[in-house]
Structure formats: C-alpha cells, structure tokens
Design a protein around this motif. Structure first.
Motif, PDB file in Angstrom:
ATOM      1  N   THR A  91      49.503  59.212  48.461  1.00 23.30           N
ATOM      2  CA  THR A  91      50.089  58.086  47.741  1.00 23.30           C
ATOM      3  C   THR A  91      48.989  57.097  47.340  1.00 23.30           C
ATOM      4  N   ARG A  92      47.961  56.983  48.169  1.00 28.68           N
ATOM      5  CA  ARG A  92      46.736  56.261  47.827  1.00 28.68           C
ATOM      6  C   ARG A  92      45.595  57.014  48.479  1.00 28.68           C
ATOM      7  N   LYS A 132      52.838  60.411  39.498  1.00 26.49           N
ATOM      8  CA  LYS A 132      52.129  59.192  39.925  1.00 26.49           C
ATOM      9  C   LYS A 132      51.353  58.574  38.775  1.00 26.49           C
ATOM     10  N   ARG A 187      51.659  52.984  40.879  1.00 20.80           N
ATOM     11  CA  ARG A 187      52.288  51.815  41.498  1.00 20.80           C
ATOM     12  C   ARG A 187      53.600  52.132  42.195  1.00 20.80           C
ATOM     13  N   LYS A 196      56.258  53.204  44.817  1.00 15.54           N
ATOM     14  CA  LYS A 196      56.352  53.416  46.251  1.00 15.54           C
ATOM     15  C   LYS A 196      57.075  54.730  46.507  1.00 15.54           C
TER      16      LYS A 196
END
Length: 499
Positions: free
Chosen positions: A138-139, A477, A483, A485
C-alpha cells in the motif's frame, strides 16, 4: 429533455408491513435524473401519492408509493442512471469519474461516486479449493497487505491488512475447506497456512525458487570477482590511432561532381549557358563556373592557391614532432619561437586542429560486471549471444567454482522445467559437495521448506495468477494516485475483477 408524468390510481403496499392501501394522504412531485437520450440530458418530473397505512399494528402512519424500475426511497436518479454512475465509479473512482460523468450529462461530485462505490455489495464467491496468497504494497517499504485469490477462477477473494502469519491464519480459520495453498517463500505465510489450515497442502512457487537461486548465484559470483575478465588496457595509457582521411565523398562533393559532369555533357551537345541554366534550374553564374572548370577538383578548391603564412617554413618541423608524439601546442609554440618563429599560438593550434579531430582513442570493452555474469549463468545457453557465450566460457574456464555453480544451475533448471522434484535430493547432495557457500545457504532454505518446495517442483499449481492480480492492484493504485486507503482499494479490486 423534460418528461412530466404522474402515477395512476390504485393500491400500493406499505414498505414495513406490506399491507396494501389506496387511501391518499397527499401528492407531491419528485424530480429524477435519467440516462441521456442522444446528446440531451433527461429529467423526469413525476407526481406520486402519499398513502395512509391502514394497519393499526404498523408503526408507520403514511408512506410514499414507489414505481418499479423507476424510483426507490430517497433516490434522485433512476436505477438506470444509478447503474451508469456505479460503473463509472468502479472503473475510475473519484475525480476521474466525476470528469467523465460531466460528459454523460450527470454532474456529480467525487464523494458521491465514492459513496455509490462503497455501497455496492461485494461479489459472491465460494470457498476455493486452491488458494493463492501473496503480498502487495500500500506504501512501498512501509505498509503492506495480503491478497487472496481463487487460483482456479483467478478472481480475488479478499485484501487483508498486513502480511503477518496471524492475519492469514485468522482468515483461513473463518473459511474452512481449502485444500491447496500456493504461496511464495515467505516464512510468515508458511506459518499462517500451517496454523489456519493444517489440512491444506502448501505449494512453494517455482518462480520464487528460481529467484532465490539467482540471489545465491550472485553471492557466489561476488566471492570470485577476481576471476572476472579485466579491461584490455588501463586508463593511464589508452592506445590512440590516427586513421587516414576518409575516401567517401560528402553529399556536397557528390552534388558538385554530378553538376560538373551534366554541364559539360550539355555543352558538348551544343547547348548554351542560358539554356543549360533554365534546364537545370540553377543560376547562370553557376553554369559558367562549371564550364570554366576543366575538372571537378577546381570547383572543390583543389587548384586554389593558399595564402602564404608565417608557419610555412616550420610545418615540416611540426609534422615530425607530431609523428614523434609531441602534440602539446604550447610546447610546440615554444620550440618554434626558439627556431625563429614570430607568429602567434593560434596559428599553430589552427594548423593542428584537423589532426586532433582525426585522432581516435581506442578504449577496450568494459569487463562484465557482477550482475551481468550472474545473468549469463542463470540464462538458458540458447538465449545467450555469441559474444556473451564466449565471455561466459572464458570466465568459467578461469574459475572452477563458477563452472560448478553453472553446472548446478543448469541441473536445477532441468528439475524446475520438467517438474521432476523427486530428483531434488540428489541435487542438494551435489551442491553440498562443492565449495559454494551461497548455494549451501540456498539448499538449507530448501530443506527448511522441503515439502512445499517438492510439491512446487512436481505440481502444476503456482502463484502466477496471484502475481497477475498484484499487477492489477498496482494499476488501480496508480489510477487513484496512491491515495486510496485499504477499504476503497479492496472494493475496487474486487468489483473490477468481477465485471
């Protein structure tokens, strides 16, 4: 386009007790947005009735009748228009979807699209027999999640927060019945699968096995970098050559020679200067210069006399010194001043400039690097070019340890491609007999996960579908500029795969 309509008299059912009623309380107008017709937006002004509920046991006193296929409670759009916006939200999400909705004559905000998207139900699925497990970022480097898919239908089932063993084990306990789990070499997934689904068979992915082997081979090559070829010449003394002047003529020279030949051919046929100029579409003076020149060299400046220079008496000395390797113009200027030269340094520099342009510095090819040699060893011999195969052969001849590593890699590749995992034990024994610590570590890792590795080398199941789904997650993504969530990302991944 505006459509005005009203409901007809009749009965309607209470939404709570479903008791029919025809007793009217009042009427009011609803304004609905519908899908456009052609390039025209459609707005419906519908008059509906508010009715009494005659059931005394029902807690609702009045209710509004609904038109099937056209209205629903608190709706400002028809179901058809809502389905269009839901499809836009699934495909593009917020801001991009809002921009597209303007072209569909239905201006909505990004939050409206996101609200419609999150209200959609998750697609239905049954507990799969073959489950694929992999992680996604996700990051990158900070936060990760776990994606679960059905390897038979290739559809995603869930996106879980985190990639630890307990997260996977909890999901597996809530969904019993899984028979096969395809995973990478991560120990957390192996532990989670063992705790959450002890009856399931674990399969280690072949791609990750080959990737781990490549890492081990790179460690072996790093330990033997002294065996790699060295550069042909050192940086302190690069050889230089001075090629002869090019014999190929330039386009300008070729055009001048062709023009000279044509002009003289026409003159021999008896044509005049003006006639030739009109025929060739060139100026008369140009034709006259070509006519006066007996050879093309005269037009190219071959017979032009150069102007006398102060350097004429010293050119032979400069040529001799240049042949001896003295190319420093400052040093040559000092020598000529001692011989009586009174000219400037720029004249000498200008005289030597053409020679400097013709000097070619010969630099030997760079030696193969660590990763380049590793790639040669890991690649199939048929996919190496002739030069790469030759350099690899020289490297293996120079280093017996790398030759042994290359032989072991080729035998492991044969086991992997033919899915003959029953020969893996012999391969491990052969690896232990060589002085290759990197491959020893790889073999130790195989033994710790032996059952899953052997099944991965004998079964047709693999994590390829999961890797494809991870690429899909990356695409989603990027559409949302990273951005989103996890809840929104999960909803879009599940719905885009189902449509």
């Amino acid at each position: 386009m505006r459509i005005v309509a009203r409901t007809l008299d009749g009965t309607a059912s209470c939404p709570d007790c479903e008791c029919p009623s025809a007793r009217v309380h009042s009427c009011y107008e609803r304004r609905l947005a519908d899908t456009p017709v052609g390039d025209q937006p459609v707005r419906i002004r519908l008059t509906v009735r508010r009715l009494y509920c005659d059931n005394t046991r029902c807690g609702r006193r009045t209710f509004v009748e609904q038109v099937a296929g056209l209205t629903f409670r608190y709706g400002r759009r028809t179901p058809a228009a809502r389905r269009v916006l839901e499809a836009v939200a699934v495909a593009l999400a917020g801001r991009a979807g809002a921009r597209l909705a303007v072209s569909l004559h239905d201006a909505v905000s990004r939050t409206t699209l996101l609200r419609l998207l999150m209200a959609l139900p998750d697609p239905f699925w049954e507990v799969p027999k073959v489950l694929g497990v992999d992680d996604f970022a996700t990051r990158r480097g900070q936060h990760y999640g776990t994606v679960l898919i059905d390897c038979e239908s290739r559809k995603p089932l869930a996106l879980l927060p985190g990639r630890d063993a307990e997260t996977l084990a909890t999901w597996l306990r809530e969904h019993p019945g899984i028979e096969v789990i395809c995973r990478d070499r991560a120990g957390s997934y192996a532990e989670g699968a063992r705790i959450g689904a002890p009856q399931a068979v674990q399969v280690a992915d072949r791609f990750h096995l080959w990737q781990n082997l490549g890492t081990a081979v790179e460690q072996c090559v790093r330990r033997h970098t002294g065996c790699l070829p060295s550069p042909i010449s050192g940086p302190g003394d690069p050889p230089e050559i001075e090629p002869p002047l090019a014999t190929e003529m330039s386009p300008i020279e070729a055009r001048i020679r062709e023009r000279h030949a044509i002009v003289h051919a026409l003159l021999h046929q008896g044509h005049g200067i003006r006639e030739i100029a009109r025929e060739l579409h060139i100026g008369g003076n140009t034709v006259r210069r070509c006519a006066r020149a007996a050879t093309p060299e005269e037009l190219l400046g071959g017979r032009r006399q150069s102007r006398p220079s102060q350097l004429d008496l010293y050119k032979s000395h400069l040529d001799n010194r240049w042949a001896e390797g003295i190319t420093n113009a400052v040093q040559l200027h000092s020598e000529l001043q001692g011989l009586g030269y009174r000219g400037s340094y720029q004249i000498i520099s200008h005289y030597l400039r053409p020679r400097r342009r013709r000097r070619i510095r010969v630099v030997g090819p760079a030696p193969p690097g660590l990763r380049q040699v590793t790639g040669w060893i890991m690649r199939h011999p048929d996919r190496l070019s002739e030069s790469e195969g030759k350099q690899l052969a020289e490297t293996l001849t120079r280093c017996p340890e790398l030759a042994a590593a290359h032989r072991l890699v080729r035998s492991f590749a044969a086991i992997l491609t033919t899915r003959t995992g029953q020969h893996l034990k012999d391969w491990v024994v052969s690896t232990r007999a060589e002085e290759l610590p990197g491959l020893h570590s790889f073999a130790t890792g195989l033994e710790k996960d032996w059952d899953a590795v052997v099944r991965g080398l004998t079964s047709h199941w693999n994590s390829g579908p999961v890797e494809g789904r991870v690429n899909h997650i990356k695409m989603v993504k990027r559409q949302m500029f990273g951005r989103a969530k996890l809840p929104l990302l999960r909803k879009r991944v599940l719905l885009t795969a189902a449509r």
